[in-house]
Design an enzyme around this catalytic site. Structure first.
Site, mmCIF file in Angstrom:
data_model
loop_
_atom_site.group_PDB
_atom_site.id
_atom_site.type_symbol
_atom_site.label_atom_id
_atom_site.label_comp_id
_atom_site.label_asym_id
_atom_site.label_seq_id
_atom_site.Cartn_x
_atom_site.Cartn_y
_atom_site.Cartn_z
ATOM 1 N N HIS A 419 -5.294 0.500 -15.863
ATOM 2 C CA HIS A 419 -6.188 -0.740 -16.478
ATOM 3 C C HIS A 419 -5.670 -2.242 -16.185
ATOM 4 C CE1 HIS A 419 -3.837 -3.750 -19.655
ATOM 5 N NE2 HIS A 419 -4.857 -2.938 -20.048
ATOM 6 N N GLU A 514 -2.085 -2.508 -33.052
ATOM 7 C CA GLU A 514 -0.699 -3.483 -32.690
ATOM 8 C C GLU A 514 -0.914 -4.449 -33.379
ATOM 9 O OE1 GLU A 514 -3.862 -2.805 -31.633
ATOM 10 O OE2 GLU A 514 -4.549 -4.913 -30.992
#
Lengths: 709, 709
Positions: A419, A514
């Site tokens: 990430h 999200e």
């Protein structure tokens, strides 16, 4: 796995070049028809020498006369006084294989005219427009050839018109220069009010909407039921295009994303081509999804084998941060020396937690684990005005042992997804890119999720402008050199470059899952994905992160929830295409859930994809055949309305009997009242069978269909 | 885990000793009543001094006057001319905790009379009979105290009568001295024809039925609906008891299993007690299952902590041999030197295959892997007349690395279950027992499945005779010393010794799942387990090996199948109790099956068990609460008849809401036509709710019910 584009059939049928020597005899119009002759593009220059085009479908006008031109900072505009000097006509028919994708083989069959234009006055400046007519729509691009007197063009405006023939029903998001993370609006063209949204509290970290424009893909349905969608293909070294809306004239005009810092939209040295402007056309909504126009308008694979990436499902230390169960950062302590800082007990990216996810993945046919919040910088991030030089893409927090996690993953057959959150400070990322990608290569980590949260630094740049387009593309190209595939969040939109760079595997670029966890506006409504499938998804793979089972988000998020049923979440693994599909919920949410079997089973790479039925914003049913097997998976989702969906099993092989496992909304299921009420059955099916299923409000249906051995 | 018997409450209420000095005043009858006073046992000696007893339930005669006595080889019989010299009356009320079991705490509450009897003639030989009256039935045993003139008794016959009050419906298997692996017959007492079965081709490796007798537990239902079941408890150093049937008088008489080799039934030195003869009594069929009479009649734990064993599910290299996919043995090559033999490619117990099962277990909440056919001897076995000295319990075949497999298991958190097939040559096993158990202990392997296939060597001994009872029990005791738990196949029946030796975890002793794979009589009929639950299961844990998903056994066994639905197979994990439950099918049979979630989830150790409803041979529904959690699991099975079953959720906690996952027969399910048609739903349930479910013919229902967090 297919390693690279495989030329199945390449038949260049004919190339006709018409050169017109006599200015008096100048041809002023040309037509190119699609191979099936249903789609016509008429191009011409009018009496003033203004280039225009129109598009017909089955002899009905789809795009009425629309003008084409440019305004430059360093040159007079290209808008009138042009003549056609040459028309080159090409027919093309080639099949190519996807390394990974919605289907194994794509047929690229079109007819093209390349029109050479030249100014009739003194300067005799030249440009070409290339039109391609496909059975499923059209594409055209501008080409600026090398020419005397023009070395560089600084584009202030591209003026490409799309003159609509009616006040179509439109599914749109605002032409935000920074973000695609908007809910889709359903209005007539005359009802598009993007500037009103600019005033709303979107909750977006970065947002800039300077015009009443929409982002692409933007999809419309005409009164006669024709479906059209506007987008672009092969966005390279150019600004992203929004479409400005003229509500009175029912006309869209290209509005490129600019740079306030540089004071222009695009700067290019000649020769160069613009991206393709595309219009997908289909009588039924599903045809838009099946269309491969965008991919066909991109160049073949330039990076060769990508055996180091295979489509897979993944879990991640991610949803737990959105739920507030854990944190990306370790501390709020601003001590300069990381070793002196106090660490939060809520830090999510710990070696131990990563191993827990690896164990879960290993047990459940999940190929990888994404770990966010592993690297230093997060602790300084909140509220920082200057985000440059903050994130470090090689230094782990002390409670996260990167090498140990990668090693443990390898021992368990689970990959790690790296990430890189840039916090929209691309210069910092570029400085470290080589080092960061070299570390990944040394570790054998082949996928990175990148992130660009916040307004771009330097100020005055926007996510979708030329400068950032080049950043995103350069990262993609450099990553390929290090055998790294990219899943970009807060990205530039997809424009089919995955054909050319198959390491560009997926991206966000939509209002993702999200938002359900923390948006104060109630999250994504039940209709969200049944619009996404016909809009955002036309631009390519979507990292939506489906699979939430704990719909009510208990005990983490009182007042928030996912606004679908669990069956709907399952269906998304088929409906929403991506070669990496997140299994987004917490491992503990799947414990003891029979419906989780679908997620274990569902494929992520396909030989065939068929849209069985659907209407934009209402429902959609897609069947996909797993790559290299005879297994089919079917997903169907609906909006807030309950409905019956009939599946005609015509896609099955004639000589086989199949067992279908049916994951459907139970009779009492409802996205709000009983979202987790699911019913699982099995059924024998064969070609010719027809079955009708009820989808609950906000519901879905998922089938795995495998031949009986 | 509860480590040993925990005395919750032990109240010895009163002990009364009545001594009768004057022969003239001899008491000739005594009554003992159960604590709830519903069950009465009357004991007496008649005018001839013959001891007799009868049993009443709520003032109705259940066992009419029945005489008691013995015939000896070395003494005159005990049958008449006795007087009562003393009656000792005791009331007992103690709760004890099971280390593992159907419920955490068992209340042992009874009233007892111990009657001292003495011959009235010259010899004045003595024996005692101890009667215990429980609320759920009765038990009585004979005790032979030390006495002058009698050092050893060689019992030729125990004559214990059970004089029935009617021609009850009876669920019975023949009184086979070698095997319990018979289908249960449902007839009146007058229809019991065990000797007819002796002539049938049973396909059993060992079988001997000398009388028209039945094995116990044998269960009956009277015309008035009372349920009674006959069995024995604490079978130690004695022969197993069959019950000979007098069809005319409707009377059962004990018929001990003998030894043709030794020429008697039992030889014991005084003092000694016989096992308890038991009659469980219940108004409803389910009460028989809930009865803990057999356990209560056994002694408390004698082996202390058994922390080295915990209840678990297991898979095994086992079903694949029954299907013919692989073989126990490696070769038919009879070369003396194992290293010279050619190995079959079909050998199942290879290191590689074992690791495959370990991987599967590790992924699916399964604690252990059984590996059969791992040790030398199998290759010599078929057709061998002399089976002694053949099997070796420490030497692996060359393609099986025992240590490596155990190590790999430990790394993956999976135990190995050792396998010791004795081929009914117990002397060979006894010679190697210490060595074999020491090897297991050294490896940290804590469970062994033993097997005793074939007629016992030496000839003239039978599986259920005193000599073999001692072998089985000695193995159990020696195993405990090595921290080993035993799951015996072709065992002696369970008589509650698991209370005293909690390392005696489970056993076969019934017609198991494997008959479905190879029996030429069509396998076990749909009603099989709905009889087993009320008969065989009353004697203790059953290693039935449920969980077959590939019901039709394709492609291995054409013409054979399991005669239940998949939902029925799931239900068996709750209905059939065992602290080790096999997940019996091939790992590949569970791939992609959502219903497998139930097997992953279902508990194997319980705080509570409740029979919700049921009729012998028709259907049964059991709810069990997982040890140490608030999770409940419910299983319901039916015979060949479709039926509706209503579940009253009264067993749930008042203050909790539960989510139930319901695994039920789909609407079209049928044990023969659509056995794999299952439907899975979830549902919110709470105390007071009542739900009705349909069970298909041969079908079942399984629920996991967990509190909503």
């Amino acid at each position: 796995m297919i390693k690279k584009d495989l030329l199945i059939a390449a038949i260049l049928i004919f190339t006709i070049s018409i050169s017109c020597d006599s200015p008096e005899k100048n041809q002023t119009e040309a037509i190119v028809k699609s191979p099936d002759e249903d789609v016509h593009i008429r191009f011409g220059v009018d009496d003033y020498g203004k280039p225009y085009y129109s598009v017909l479908y089955k002899d009905n006008v789809v795009i009425d006369t629309s003008f084409l031109g440019f305004e430059f900072k360093n040159h007079p505009p290209f808008d009138d006084n042009f003549k056609i000097t040459e028309i080159e006509e090409t027919a093309f028919n080639q099949s190519w294989d996807m390394i990974w994708g919605e289907q194994k083989t794509i047929n690229n069959k079109y007819r093209e005219i390349a029109v050479r234009l030249q100014e009739k006055g003194e300067s005799q400046r030249k440009f070409d427009i290339i039109f391609r007519a496909y059975d499923d729509g059209i594409g055209f691009r501008y080409h600026f050839p090398e020419q005397e007197g023009v070395d560089t063009l600084i584009i202030m405006d591209e003026i490409t018109e799309f003159n609509l023939t009616g006040d179509h029903t439109t599914w749109w998001i605002p032409g935000d220069w920074d973000s695609y993370e908007w809910l889709y609006n359903t209005t007539k063209v005359s009802g598009i009010n993007a500037l009103e949204l600019a005033k709303s509290k979107s909750g977006l970290a970065a947002s800039y909407i300077p015009e009443n424009a929409v982002n692409t893909p933007v999809t419309m349905r005409t009164d006669s039921g024709l479906h059209i969608s506007f987008h672009e293909a092969a966005l390279i070294d150019y600004a992203g295009m929004t479409l400005k809306v003229n509500k009175d004239e029912l006309k869209l005009t290209s509005e490129l994303v600019g740079s306030d810092r540089l004071g222009y939209k695009v700067l290019r040295k000649l020769p160069f081509s613009t991206p393709w402007r595309t219009i997908q056309i289909s009588e039924d909504a599903g045809g838009l999804i099946e269309s491969k126009l965008i991919l066909n308008l991109n160049e073949p694979n330039k990076i060769g084998e990508v055996s180091w990436f295979e489509p897979m499902k993944y879990v991640g230390i991610w949803w737990e941060m959105h739920l507030g169960k854990s944190k990306w950062d370790t501390t709020r302590d601003m001590s300069k020396n990381i070793k002196d800082k106090k660490f939060s007990s809520k830090h999510g990216a710990t070696t131990e937690n990563a191993k827990r996810y690896i164990d879960f993945a290993a047990k459940n046919n999940i190929g990888a684990v994404l770990i966010e919040g592993w690297n230093t910088g997060w602790e300084q991030r909140p509220g920082m005005d200057d985000r440059e030089g903050v994130f470090d893409f090689v230094t782990s927090y002390p409670d996260y042992d990167l090498k140990e996690v990668v090693k443990y993953g390898k021992e368990n057959g689970v990959e790690i997804i790296m990430h890189h959150e840039t916090s929209a400070a691309p210069r910092t990322y570029e400085q470290q890119m080589d080092t960061a990608y070299s570390l990944m290569e040394a570790l054998g980590v082949h996928v990175v999720k990148t992130g660009y949260v916040g307004p771009i630094i330097p100020k005055g740049e926007y996510h979708h402008g030329q400068w950032m387009v080049n950043h995103y593309n350069n990262a993609m190209i450099k990553a390929a050199e290090h055998e790294i595939a990219i899943n970009a969040h807060e990205p530039i939109k997809g424009t089919g470059l995955r054909r050319t760079y198959p390491n560009m595997i997926s991206r966000e670029g939509l209002r993702g899952q999200e938002f359900n966890a923390w948006a104060s506006d109630g999250g994504n409504p039940p209709e969200h994905l049944s619009i996404i499938a016909f809009t955002r998804m036309l631009s390519g793979p979507v990292d939506f992160t489906p699979g939430i089972f704990n719909i009510k988000l208990d005990p983490y998020k009182e007042g928030n929830q996912v606004n679908t049923t669990v069956a709907h979440q399952l269906a998304l693994y088929v409906v929403i295409y991506s070669p990496i599909q997140m299994v987004a919920d917490l491992p503990e949410s799947y414990e003891g859930q029979p419906a989780f079997q679908f997620i274990r089973d569902v494929a992520v790479d396909w030989d065939q994809s068929k849209v069985l039925n659907g209407e934009v914003g209402d429902y959609v049913t897609i069947a996909r055949k797993e790559k290299g097997t005879n297994n089919w998976f079917v997903g169907s989702i609906t909006d807030e309305n309950e409905r019956e969906v009939t599946i005609q099993f015509d896609f099955l092989d004639e000589d086989k009997t199949y067992e279908a496992i049916i994951y459907r909304d139970a009779d009492d299921a409802h996205w709000n009242d009983k979202p987790e009420s699911i019913s699982i059955n099995n059924m024998v099916v064969k070609i010719g069978d027809q079955k009708t299923f009820r989808l609950a409000p906000g519901g879905g249906l998922a089938l795995s269909v495998k031949p009986v051995k």
